[in-house]
Design a protein around this motif. Structure first.
Motif, PDB file in Angstrom:
ATOM      1  N   ARG A   1       3.389  13.568  -3.623  1.00 17.84           N
ATOM      2  CA  ARG A   1       3.054  13.308  -2.219  1.00 17.84           C
ATOM      3  C   ARG A   1       3.599  14.340  -1.244  1.00 17.84           C
ATOM      4  O   ARG A   1       3.032  14.551  -0.192  1.00 17.84           O
ATOM      5  N   THR A   2       4.753  14.953  -1.575  1.00 22.04           N
ATOM      6  CA  THR A   2       5.371  15.811  -0.579  1.00 22.04           C
ATOM      7  C   THR A   2       4.499  17.030  -0.294  1.00 22.04           C
ATOM      8  O   THR A   2       4.259  17.850  -1.159  1.00 22.04           O
ATOM      9  N   PRO A   3       3.982  17.140   0.916  1.00 22.46           N
ATOM     10  CA  PRO A   3       3.138  18.289   1.220  1.00 22.46           C
ATOM     11  C   PRO A   3       3.999  19.510   1.569  1.00 22.46           C
ATOM     12  O   PRO A   3       4.404  19.689   2.704  1.00 22.46           O
ATOM     13  N   TYR A   4       4.247  20.357   0.578  1.00 22.63           N
ATOM     14  CA  TYR A   4       5.124  21.518   0.797  1.00 22.63           C
ATOM     15  C   TYR A   4       4.626  22.402   1.932  1.00 22.63           C
ATOM     16  O   TYR A   4       5.379  23.025   2.635  1.00 22.63           O
ATOM     17  N   THR A   5       3.305  22.464   2.048  1.00 21.29           N
ATOM     18  CA  THR A   5       2.739  23.405   3.009  1.00 21.29           C
ATOM     19  C   THR A   5       2.418  22.718   4.338  1.00 21.29           C
ATOM     20  O   THR A   5       1.663  23.245   5.126  1.00 21.29           O
ATOM     21  N   ALA A   6       2.982  21.532   4.550  1.00 20.69           N
ATOM     22  CA  ALA A   6       2.657  20.801   5.776  1.00 20.69           C
ATOM     23  C   ALA A   6       3.113  21.591   7.008  1.00 20.69           C
ATOM     24  O   ALA A   6       4.135  22.279   6.982  1.00 20.69           O
ATOM     25  N   PRO A   7       2.358  21.477   8.104  1.00 18.56           N
ATOM     26  CA  PRO A   7       2.745  22.157   9.351  1.00 18.56           C
ATOM     27  C   PRO A   7       4.076  21.593   9.882  1.00 18.56           C
ATOM     28  O   PRO A   7       4.410  20.436   9.600  1.00 18.56           O
ATOM     29  N   PRO A   8       4.834  22.424  10.678  1.00 20.06           N
ATOM     30  CA  PRO A   8       6.160  22.000  11.140  1.00 20.06           C
ATOM     31  C   PRO A   8       6.159  20.642  11.843  1.00 20.06           C
ATOM     32  O   PRO A   8       7.082  19.848  11.669  1.00 20.06           O
ATOM     33  N   LYS A   9       5.113  20.343  12.626  1.00 19.46           N
ATOM     34  CA  LYS A   9       5.072  19.055  13.361  1.00 19.46           C
ATOM     35  C   LYS A   9       5.048  17.872  12.381  1.00 19.46           C
ATOM     36  O   LYS A   9       5.586  16.803  12.662  1.00 19.46           O
ATOM     37  N   VAL A  10       4.383  18.085  11.260  1.00 25.19           N
ATOM     38  CA  VAL A  10       4.291  17.012  10.263  1.00 25.19           C
ATOM     39  C   VAL A  10       5.651  16.844   9.589  1.00 25.19           C
ATOM     40  O   VAL A  10       6.143  15.723   9.407  1.00 25.19           O
ATOM     41  N   ILE A  11       6.275  17.981   9.254  1.00 26.47           N
ATOM     42  CA  ILE A  11       7.597  17.943   8.607  1.00 26.47           C
ATOM     43  C   ILE A  11       8.605  17.235   9.530  1.00 26.47           C
ATOM     44  O   ILE A  11       9.391  16.392   9.102  1.00 26.47           O
ATOM     45  N   GLU A  12       8.519  17.589  10.827  1.00 28.00           N
ATOM     46  CA  GLU A  12       9.421  16.987  11.824  1.00 28.00           C
ATOM     47  C   GLU A  12       9.281  15.460  11.834  1.00 28.00           C
ATOM     48  O   GLU A  12      10.264  14.730  11.827  1.00 28.00           O
TER      49      GLU A  12
ATOM     50  N   GLN B   1      -2.739  14.227  10.662  1.00 27.86           N
ATOM     51  CA  GLN B   1      -1.633  14.387   9.705  1.00 27.86           C
ATOM     52  C   GLN B   1      -0.305  13.927  10.317  1.00 27.86           C
ATOM     53  O   GLN B   1       0.504  13.302   9.652  1.00 27.86           O
ATOM     54  N   VAL B   2      -0.106  14.268  11.618  1.00 27.22           N
ATOM     55  CA  VAL B   2       1.137  13.842  12.281  1.00 27.22           C
ATOM     56  C   VAL B   2       1.151  12.310  12.365  1.00 27.22           C
ATOM     57  O   VAL B   2       2.162  11.667  12.049  1.00 27.22           O
ATOM     58  N   ALA B   3       0.015  11.711  12.751  1.00 26.70           N
ATOM     59  CA  ALA B   3      -0.069  10.244  12.821  1.00 26.70           C
ATOM     60  C   ALA B   3       0.182   9.660  11.427  1.00 26.70           C
ATOM     61  O   ALA B   3       0.862   8.634  11.271  1.00 26.70           O
ATOM     62  N   GLY B   4      -0.333  10.340  10.395  1.00 25.70           N
ATOM     63  CA  GLY B   4      -0.119   9.897   9.012  1.00 25.70           C
ATOM     64  C   GLY B   4       1.364   9.935   8.652  1.00 25.70           C
ATOM     65  O   GLY B   4       1.881   9.010   8.009  1.00 25.70           O
ATOM     66  N   ALA B   5       2.043  10.999   9.101  1.00 26.66           N
ATOM     67  CA  ALA B   5       3.480  11.124   8.813  1.00 26.66           C
ATOM     68  C   ALA B   5       4.252  10.015   9.526  1.00 26.66           C
ATOM     69  O   ALA B   5       5.155   9.389   8.948  1.00 26.66           O
ATOM     70  N   GLN B   6       3.856   9.751  10.785  1.00 18.20           N
ATOM     71  CA  GLN B   6       4.545   8.678  11.525  1.00 18.20           C
ATOM     72  C   GLN B   6       4.291   7.324  10.867  1.00 18.20           C
ATOM     73  O   GLN B   6       5.202   6.501  10.739  1.00 18.20           O
ATOM     74  N   GLY B   7       3.058   7.129  10.427  1.00 18.84           N
ATOM     75  CA  GLY B   7       2.710   5.881   9.742  1.00 18.84           C
ATOM     76  C   GLY B   7       3.505   5.736   8.453  1.00 18.84           C
ATOM     77  O   GLY B   7       3.991   4.644   8.124  1.00 18.84           O
ATOM     78  N   SER B   8       3.666   6.836   7.713  1.00 13.97           N
ATOM     79  CA  SER B   8       4.368   6.705   6.431  1.00 13.97           C
ATOM     80  C   SER B   8       5.858   6.426   6.665  1.00 13.97           C
ATOM     81  O   SER B   8       6.487   5.717   5.867  1.00 13.97           O
ATOM     82  N   VAL B   9       6.402   6.937   7.768  1.00 19.19           N
ATOM     83  CA  VAL B   9       7.803   6.611   8.079  1.00 19.19           C
ATOM     84  C   VAL B   9       7.907   5.129   8.487  1.00 19.19           C
ATOM     85  O   VAL B   9       8.836   4.415   8.083  1.00 19.19           O
TER      86      VAL B   9
END
Ligand code: HEM
Length: 410
Positions: A67-78, A187-195
């Protein structure tokens, strides 16, 4: 540089997306182990070689992160950094860590607990069928095969039924997060949702640590290893998310692939109504001929010489179950769907060896109940005449996106 067998076809592009099997035959005959420049992966196609790799975790390691997107943009990583990092648990572990985890997970998935779910699975299936039976037609993927496994997982783990809608949205967030096709905002919304999903599971874990119940989550929180250590919240969250992932889309696709095969064979739907005891045979044959997990990844820990090819150390390898399960060295007339096939249980649809699917009993149970209940309640069901299956281009998953059935209204 040593020469390597290359097979440069893309089996995720039409017409191979709809039917990859002729291409797999070509690969197996011309380059049974090949390097795919399109996917930058080594692929193994023969039954005996795929099985050998599954049985050799020392040279074919499972230590990769899905699952870990190594190449994710910085906003997603944040956004992701606000939550727990993905842990390597179970499916991404090698021995001896894997053996330790698997021993406990096996107990949590004890047959008693799984078979004990049968009345709830039947009730959920009937409720879902109630909602569309009066319409005379339905997309049974959207209305039965997709919602059933998620509801059953919630029941098994012990997550409240009323949270199902939200859990579904969170699983979609996780998919968006790893999809290169979604926009940055998504993707950012997805990251927030997964948190948010992690926080939700954290709260559920805390509750079970305090007041255990008779559910899988309580069992997992109460376990301790031989040295007295317990799973941390972070490990448990990763484990739960991987169980939800492993048990959700796979089972949906098993039901979809199974129904497609059954309706594709003249007279079989009627035969299974008359002889429901043959349904498990149809399920095994569907897992063989068109299984929901068409491949799994491994990483080589050293140079591996196999079938005339040498896979370099550190290569990502795809074990193509979809090709192996139609290997004519193993299965006679492999393209024929035959519920009487004597060795159909030898398929690799649930893997083999130490990582053999922990949810196989549950998946088989759900598929059996879904098919027999549909057959009992809508015996005249048939495929809509204009229906053609479509598939998502996924290296790992295989199942129709929709399945349109029609029947005469009562
Ligand atoms: C038809 C449905 C399913 C299929 C085709 C399927 C397929 C597989 C396969 C091929 C593996 C082996 C992976 C490997 O070797 O790396 C596996 C492992 C696993 N499956 Fe399933 N699965 C299904 C349903 C489920 C369900 C319902 C659950 C849980 C509720 C589940 C949980 C798991 C877990 C946790 C593992 C990892 C086991 C380990 O690494 O020791 N699966 N599955």
């Amino acid at each position: 540089m040593t020469s390597q067998p290359v097979f440069a076809h893309n089996w995720l592009a039409s017409p191979h997306l709809e039917n990859p099997y002729p291409l797999f035959v070509e690969a197996r005959q011309t380059a049974p182990i090949f390097y795919s420049p399109i996917f930058n992966l080594w692929c193994i196609t023969r039954y005996r070689d795929v099985r050998a790799a599954l049985m050799d975790p020392q040279r074919f390691s499972s230590k990769f992160l899905i699952r870990t997107p190594y190449t994710a943009p910085p906003k997603v990583i944040e956004a992701l950094n606000q939550g727990y990092a993905e842990e390597q648990v179970l499916v991404n572990e090698d021995p001896p860590d894997h053996s330790r985890t698997r021993h406990l997970v096996n107990q949590a998935f004890a047959p008693r607990r799984i078979y004990g779910l049968e009345p709830q699975i039947k009730a959920i299936t009937n409720r879902l069928i109630d909602a569309f039976i009066g319409a005379g037609q339905a997309d049974v993927v959207a209305e039965l095969a997709a919602p059933l496994p998620l509801a059953v997982l919630a029941e098994l783990i012990g997550l409240p039924h009323e949270d199902l809608g939200q859990i579904k949205r969170w699983t979609e967030d996780l998919i968006m997060l790893t999809s290169t096709e979604s926009s940055l905002e998504r993707q950012v919304a997805g990251a927030q949702g997964s948190v948010a999903f992690q926080r939700y599971l954290e709260a559920q874990i805390a509750e079970r640590r305090q007041t255990p119940r008779d559910d899988l989550l309580s069992t997992l929180t109460q376990f301790s290893f031989e040295n007295g250590e317990r799973w941390t919240d972070s490990q448990l969250i990763s484990l739960l998310i991987s169980v939800i992932f492993a048990g959700h889309e796979t089972t949906t696709n098993l039901i979809g692939n199974l129904l497609l095969q059954v309706f594709g064979q003249p007279g079989l739907w009627q035969q299974l109504q008359a002889e429901p005891a043959r349904v498990p045979d149809a399920i095994e044959e569907a897992l063989r001929i068109d299984g929901p997990i068409r491949a799994m990844f491994r990483v080589t820990t050293e140079d591996v010489a196999l079938d005339g090819a040498t896979i370099p150390a550190g290569s990502q390898v795809l074990l193509l179950f979809g090709a192996a399960n139609r290997d004519d060295e193993m299965f006679a007339e492999p393209d024929r769907f035959d519920i009487d096939r004597p060795n159909k249980e030898q398929h690799l649809g649930f893997g083999r060896g130490i990582h053999f699917c922990v949810g196989a009993t549950l998946a088989r149970l759900e598929a059996r109940i879904a098919l027999t209940t549909l057959a009992e309640r809508i015996p005249q069901a048939r495929l809509a005449p204009d229906y053609r299956p479509t598939y998502l281009p996924s290296l790992l998953h295989r199942g129709p996106q929709r399945l349109h059935l029609i029947w005469d209204k009562a």
